[in-house]
Scaffold this motif. Structure first.
Motif, short mmCIF file in Angstrom:
data_model
loop_
_atom_site.label_atom_id
_atom_site.label_comp_id
_atom_site.label_asym_id
_atom_site.label_seq_id
_atom_site.Cartn_x
_atom_site.Cartn_y
_atom_site.Cartn_z
N UNK A 170 0.81 -1.15 -0.04
CA UNK A 170 0.09 0.17 0.23
C UNK A 170 0.84 1.19 -0.03
N UNK A 171 0.54 2.12 -0.78
CA UNK A 171 1.15 3.53 -0.77
C UNK A 171 0.53 4.48 0.09
N UNK A 172 -0.84 4.53 -0.09
CA UNK A 172 -1.44 5.44 0.62
C UNK A 172 -2.77 4.64 1.19
N UNK A 173 -3.34 5.11 2.36
CA UNK A 173 -4.63 4.60 2.78
C UNK A 173 -5.47 5.82 3.24
N UNK A 174 -6.50 5.92 2.76
CA UNK A 174 -7.50 7.13 3.44
C UNK A 174 -8.91 6.28 3.76
N UNK A 175 -9.35 6.54 4.75
CA UNK A 175 -10.46 5.94 5.37
C UNK A 175 -11.30 7.10 6.25
N UNK A 176 -12.86 6.87 5.83
CA UNK A 176 -13.47 7.54 7.06
C UNK A 176 -14.09 6.50 7.95
N UNK A 177 -14.28 6.75 9.35
CA UNK A 177 -15.04 6.09 10.29
C UNK A 177 -16.44 6.85 10.09
N UNK A 178 -17.57 5.80 10.07
CA UNK A 178 -18.85 6.38 9.86
C UNK A 178 -19.73 6.11 10.76
N UNK A 179 -19.47 4.96 11.69
CA UNK A 179 -20.37 4.39 12.62
C UNK A 179 -19.56 3.70 13.65
N UNK A 180 -20.11 3.92 14.97
CA UNK A 180 -19.24 2.90 16.05
C UNK A 180 -19.99 1.70 15.72
N UNK A 181 -18.72 0.69 15.98
CA UNK A 181 -19.05 -0.80 16.18
C UNK A 181 -18.53 -1.40 17.81
N UNK A 182 -19.49 -2.11 18.04
CA UNK A 182 -19.23 -2.64 19.44
C UNK A 182 -19.11 -4.07 19.72
N UNK A 183 -19.83 -4.93 18.75
CA UNK A 183 -19.84 -6.11 18.84
C UNK A 183 -20.59 -6.97 17.57
N UNK A 184 -20.39 -8.14 17.52
CA UNK A 184 -20.81 -8.88 16.27
C UNK A 184 -19.87 -9.17 15.51
N UNK A 185 -20.24 -9.40 14.11
CA UNK A 185 -19.48 -9.58 13.03
C UNK A 185 -19.12 -8.20 12.02
N UNK A 186 -18.08 -8.04 11.51
CA UNK A 186 -17.62 -7.20 10.56
C UNK A 186 -17.38 -7.75 9.27
N UNK A 187 -17.87 -7.28 8.28
CA UNK A 187 -17.61 -7.75 6.97
C UNK A 187 -16.99 -6.65 5.96
N UNK A 188 -15.50 -6.72 5.45
CA UNK A 188 -14.95 -5.83 4.64
C UNK A 188 -15.11 -6.33 3.25
N UNK A 189 -15.47 -5.24 2.40
CA UNK A 189 -15.60 -5.75 1.01
C UNK A 189 -14.76 -5.02 0.18
N UNK A 190 -13.67 -5.53 -0.41
CA UNK A 190 -12.69 -4.77 -1.21
C UNK A 190 -13.01 -4.73 -2.58
N UNK A 191 -12.84 -3.90 -3.36
CA UNK A 191 -12.88 -3.77 -4.83
C UNK A 191 -11.75 -3.07 -5.35
N UNK A 192 -11.29 -3.57 -6.32
CA UNK A 192 -10.23 -3.02 -7.32
C UNK A 192 -10.98 -2.03 -8.21
N UNK A 193 -10.58 -0.83 -8.29
CA UNK A 193 -11.27 0.05 -9.32
C UNK A 193 -10.46 0.31 -10.43
N UNK A 194 -9.06 0.19 -10.26
CA UNK A 194 -8.24 0.38 -11.21
C UNK A 194 -6.92 -0.42 -11.09
N UNK A 195 -6.84 -1.56 -11.88
CA UNK A 195 -5.87 -2.71 -11.71
C UNK A 195 -4.68 -1.94 -12.73
N UNK A 196 -3.68 -1.92 -12.29
CA UNK A 196 -2.39 -1.62 -12.92
C UNK A 196 -1.36 -2.73 -12.90
N UNK A 197 -0.09 -2.55 -13.96
CA UNK A 197 0.81 -3.33 -13.68
C UNK A 197 1.88 -2.85 -12.66
N UNK A 198 1.85 -1.68 -12.50
CA UNK A 198 2.77 -1.07 -11.24
C UNK A 198 1.83 -0.31 -10.43
N UNK A 199 0.71 0.15 -10.60
CA UNK A 199 0.20 1.21 -9.80
C UNK A 199 -1.44 0.53 -9.89
#
Length: 151
Positions: free
Chosen positions: A82-111
């Motif tokens: 990772x070269x950079x990471x930008x994120x926004x926290x939008x809601x507090x979580x306290x218990x249960x299960x979290x699901x992170x869904x990742x999606x590549x928007x622009x694949x590249x050979x270098x970046x």
């Protein structure tokens, strides 16, 4: 290009055994070209002193989901960072299960550029982030399995 299911299973096992990700307790639930799903069952160890999930846990989920979403398009011998990471926290979580869904928007050979969102058990958005990722030739995973199926 089609990912080899045996390679995906080897990646999932490698992540499960990775010291930091094992400590956090996250698991790659699904991995495909340009997308992945990371699961995490919350425990007391994930909470900060005020009883909500620590922001570092959410950042780790975003970081991991963006990484693996971009990873499969790379050549077998290449790694990723990772070269950079930008994120926004939008809601507090306290218990249960979290699901992170990742999606590549622009694949590249270098970046590459990817996004991820974290949802709680109710499907509500907890955090969203993006990452720019750089390929590292010669730093691929040594899993002993071909990454891609022959065409």
């Amino acid at each position: 290009m089609k990912a080899n299911p045996a390679y995906i299973r080897a990646v999932q096992e490698s992540v499960r055994e990775s010291p930091y990700l094992h400590l956090i307790g996250m698991v790659i639930d699904a991995l495909e070209i340009d997308s992945c799903v990371i699961g995490l069952d919350l425990a007391e160890r994930h909470l900060q002193p005020f009883g909500i999930v620590h922001g570092g846990v959410l950042a780790t989920l975003i970081d991991t989901a963006t990484f693996w979403a971009a990873f499969l398009r790379l050549p077998q011998d290449a790694g990723l960072v990772n070269v950079d990471l930008k994120l926004n926290y939008l809601k507090a979580a306290t218990r249960g299960h979290l699901r992170a869904e990742g999606r590549c928007l622009r694949p590249g050979r270098q970046i590459s550029y990817a996004e991820a969102r974290i949802l709680d058990e109710a499907g509500e958005l907890v955090a969203h982030g993006t990452s720019t990722l750089m390929a590292l030739p010669g730093k691929g995973l040594q899993l002993g399995v071909a990454k891609f199926l022959p065409d």
